[in-house]
Design a protein around this motif. Structure first.
Motif, PDB file in Angstrom:
ATOM      1  N   MET A   1       0.452  -0.832   0.393  1.00  0.00           N
ATOM      2  CA  MET A   1       0.084  -0.280   0.432  1.00  0.00           C
ATOM      3  C   MET A   1       0.690   1.308   0.108  1.00  0.00           C
ATOM      4  O   MET A   1       0.784   2.359  -0.585  1.00  0.00           O
ATOM      5  CB  MET A   1      -0.648  -0.579   1.287  1.00  0.00           C
ATOM      6  N   ASP A   2       2.284   1.406   0.571  1.00  0.00           N
ATOM      7  CA  ASP A   2       2.666   2.935   0.908  1.00  0.00           C
ATOM      8  C   ASP A   2       3.662   2.660  -0.695  1.00  0.00           C
ATOM      9  O   ASP A   2       3.557   3.827  -0.593  1.00  0.00           O
ATOM     10  CB  ASP A   2       3.646   1.826   1.289  1.00  0.00           C
ATOM     11  N   ALA A   3       3.813   1.430  -1.831  1.00  0.00           N
ATOM     12  CA  ALA A   3       3.983   1.980  -2.416  1.00  0.00           C
ATOM     13  C   ALA A   3       3.306   2.482  -3.511  1.00  0.00           C
ATOM     14  O   ALA A   3       3.370   3.346  -4.694  1.00  0.00           O
ATOM     15  CB  ALA A   3       4.259   0.449  -3.411  1.00  0.00           C
ATOM     16  N   LEU A  33      -6.210   5.629   0.010  1.00  0.00           N
ATOM     17  CA  LEU A  33      -5.515   4.913   0.006  1.00  0.00           C
ATOM     18  C   LEU A  33      -4.585   4.348   1.446  1.00  0.00           C
ATOM     19  O   LEU A  33      -4.724   2.942   1.816  1.00  0.00           O
ATOM     20  CB  LEU A  33      -4.141   4.740  -0.947  1.00  0.00           C
ATOM     21  N   TRP A  34      -4.082   5.855   1.786  1.00  0.00           N
ATOM     22  CA  TRP A  34      -3.859   5.658   3.333  1.00  0.00           C
ATOM     23  C   TRP A  34      -5.148   5.047   4.483  1.00  0.00           C
ATOM     24  O   TRP A  34      -4.729   4.506   5.215  1.00  0.00           O
ATOM     25  CB  TRP A  34      -3.485   6.937   3.487  1.00  0.00           C
ATOM     26  N   LEU A  35      -6.216   5.570   4.058  1.00  0.00           N
ATOM     27  CA  LEU A  35      -7.573   5.110   4.803  1.00  0.00           C
ATOM     28  C   LEU A  35      -7.731   3.796   5.047  1.00  0.00           C
ATOM     29  O   LEU A  35      -8.073   3.231   5.335  1.00  0.00           O
ATOM     30  CB  LEU A  35      -8.864   6.170   4.628  1.00  0.00           C
ATOM     31  N   VAL A  36      -7.042   3.020   3.604  1.00  0.00           N
ATOM     32  CA  VAL A  36      -7.770   1.914   2.663  1.00  0.00           C
ATOM     33  C   VAL A  36      -6.560   0.426   4.246  1.00  0.00           C
ATOM     34  O   VAL A  36      -6.708   0.400   4.803  1.00  0.00           O
ATOM     35  CB  VAL A  36      -7.527   1.611   2.111  1.00  0.00           C
ATOM     36  N   LYS A  37      -5.225   1.804   3.909  1.00  0.00           N
ATOM     37  CA  LYS A  37      -3.699   0.998   4.614  1.00  0.00           C
ATOM     38  C   LYS A  37      -4.338   0.847   6.534  1.00  0.00           C
ATOM     39  O   LYS A  37      -4.034  -0.087   7.045  1.00  0.00           O
ATOM     40  CB  LYS A  37      -2.806   2.013   4.596  1.00  0.00           C
ATOM     41  N   ARG A  38      -4.633   2.440   6.964  1.00  0.00           N
ATOM     42  CA  ARG A  38      -4.842   2.004   8.975  1.00  0.00           C
ATOM     43  C   ARG A  38      -6.304   1.760   8.793  1.00  0.00           C
ATOM     44  O   ARG A  38      -6.066   1.086   9.904  1.00  0.00           O
ATOM     45  CB  ARG A  38      -5.026   4.219   8.808  1.00  0.00           C
ATOM     46  N   THR A  39      -7.111   1.431   8.212  1.00  0.00           N
ATOM     47  CA  THR A  39      -8.184   0.621   8.250  1.00  0.00           C
ATOM     48  C   THR A  39      -7.903  -0.973   8.802  1.00  0.00           C
ATOM     49  O   THR A  39      -8.925  -1.279   9.350  1.00  0.00           O
ATOM     50  CB  THR A  39      -9.194   0.646   7.003  1.00  0.00           C
ATOM     51  N   LYS A  60      -5.206   5.088  17.389  1.00  0.00           N
ATOM     52  CA  LYS A  60      -4.087   4.756  17.305  1.00  0.00           C
ATOM     53  C   LYS A  60      -3.597   4.343  15.938  1.00  0.00           C
ATOM     54  O   LYS A  60      -2.643   4.594  15.492  1.00  0.00           O
ATOM     55  CB  LYS A  60      -3.572   3.415  18.408  1.00  0.00           C
ATOM     56  N   SER A  61      -4.451   3.385  15.279  1.00  0.00           N
ATOM     57  CA  SER A  61      -4.603   3.106  13.819  1.00  0.00           C
ATOM     58  C   SER A  61      -4.361   4.047  13.088  1.00  0.00           C
ATOM     59  O   SER A  61      -3.817   4.774  11.702  1.00  0.00           O
ATOM     60  CB  SER A  61      -5.550   2.073  14.258  1.00  0.00           C
ATOM     61  N   PHE A  62      -5.345   5.485  13.124  1.00  0.00           N
ATOM     62  CA  PHE A  62      -5.845   6.337  11.937  1.00  0.00           C
ATOM     63  C   PHE A  62      -5.112   7.692  12.588  1.00  0.00           C
ATOM     64  O   PHE A  62      -5.659   8.778  12.070  1.00  0.00           O
ATOM     65  CB  PHE A  62      -7.230   6.542  12.580  1.00  0.00           C
ATOM     66  N   ARG A  63      -3.960   7.820  13.743  1.00  0.00           N
ATOM     67  CA  ARG A  63      -2.861   8.799  14.147  1.00  0.00           C
ATOM     68  C   ARG A  63      -2.026   8.812  13.170  1.00  0.00           C
ATOM     69  O   ARG A  63      -1.250   8.041  12.615  1.00  0.00           O
ATOM     70  CB  ARG A  63      -2.494   8.367  15.206  1.00  0.00           C
ATOM     71  N   PRO A  64      -1.722  10.611  12.245  1.00  0.00           N
ATOM     72  CA  PRO A  64      -0.959  10.125  11.554  1.00  0.00           C
ATOM     73  C   PRO A  64      -0.122  10.406  12.011  1.00  0.00           C
ATOM     74  O   PRO A  64       0.943  10.174  13.499  1.00  0.00           O
ATOM     75  CB  PRO A  64      -0.767  11.673  11.329  1.00  0.00           C
ATOM     76  N   ILE A  65       1.599   9.687  10.844  1.00  0.00           N
ATOM     77  CA  ILE A  65       2.606   9.295  11.826  1.00  0.00           C
ATOM     78  C   ILE A  65       3.519  10.411  12.492  1.00  0.00           C
ATOM     79  O   ILE A  65       3.223  11.573  11.918  1.00  0.00           O
ATOM     80  CB  ILE A  65       4.096   9.113  10.371  1.00  0.00           C
TER      81      ILE A  65
END
Length: 261
Positions: A1-3, A33-39, A60-65
């Protein structure tokens, strides 16, 4: 997903001088894509944790880096939100706050999460170098050859070159950020071919900045250079001379804007 997020953000970097529509699409797509990854991360952690930890896991899961600028960004967002909220046209101000300020911090955190290794950062810089160099070449062609930019067909403006941007100030601001980034790599001991390539791109972009005729961009680049250069110089005499030149440049600019000279 990061790619996938990195690919979308590289597309954003490439199209930055040419299309706001592509930028908006890339931001939305990267955010999804970020939301899918964090979900997915949240669901996986929830399966292996007790139900009582739902709220904690969600945050914790949806907090930005985390970054070194988190506190400063939070303060800036709070202050600007308060200014928008207490504005007489608060409805329009809040909308502008989201579109003009929050969106760019969303992009910042997407980049911070997707580009973490040196290799990944090099990829982003290479894409930026390609599109910035193409923009500078476009500005020269628009000014001295075709009278129009070769990508968007914008005619040359009486106020200066615009390249693929709608206004010369946009080109100036874009290159005023790019030039010091590339120039900083000249202080890294690369081999001769790489140094010559970096020098060529830096000079080309500096020329594009010059023909944009954006005085604010000139001032920003010149004044910031005279602030940074003394830090890099070892000689105290050169540091003093550079600082005096910076103050002088700023003073001349202010006098020019006031019509004194």
């Amino acid at each position: 997903m990061d790619a996938a997020i990195r690919f979308v953000l590289c597309v954003l970097i490439f199209w930055l001088p040419y299309s706001t529509a592509v930028i908006e699409i890339c931001v939305i797509l990267a955010s999804l894509l970020w939301l899918v990854k964090r979900t997915s991360l949240f669901i996986n952690q929830l399966k292996s944790s007790p139900p009582a930890s739902f709220g904690k896991l969600f945050l914790k899961s949806f907090r930005p880096i985390s970054t070194l600028l988190d506190k400063q960004i939070c303060i800036f967002l709070v202050v600007t939100f308060a200014a928008a909220l207490f504005n007489s046209d608060w409805n329009h101000s809040i909308t502008a706050w989201f579109n003009k300020i929050v969106e760019w911090f969303v992009i910042f955190y997407l980049f911070a999460e997707a580009f973490q290794t040196i290799k990944q950062i090099k990829l982003a810089l290479m894409v930026w170098a390609v599109t910035a160099a193409a923009t500078a070449v476009d500005a020269f062609l628009q000014t001295y050859v075709t009278g129009r930019d070769i990508f968007m067909g914008h005619p040359i403006s009486s106020e200066g070159a615009t390249a693929g941007f709608k206004h010369n100030n946009s080109l100036g601001a874009y290159l005023a950020v790019f030039v010091p980034v590339t120039a900083s790599f000249l202080f890294i001991p690369f081999d001769l071919k790489k140094r010559l390539g970096i020098l060529a791109i830096t000079l080309l972009s500096t020329g594009g900045l010059a023909i944009s005729l954006c005085r604010a961009a000139w001032l920003a680049l010149g004044f910031s250079s005279f602030v940074v250069i003394p830090v890099l110089l070892k000689s105290k005499i050169l540091q003093i001379c550079s600082a005096v030149a910076g103050v002088g440049l700023f003073t001349v600019y202010i006098l020019f804007m006031l019509g004194v000279i």
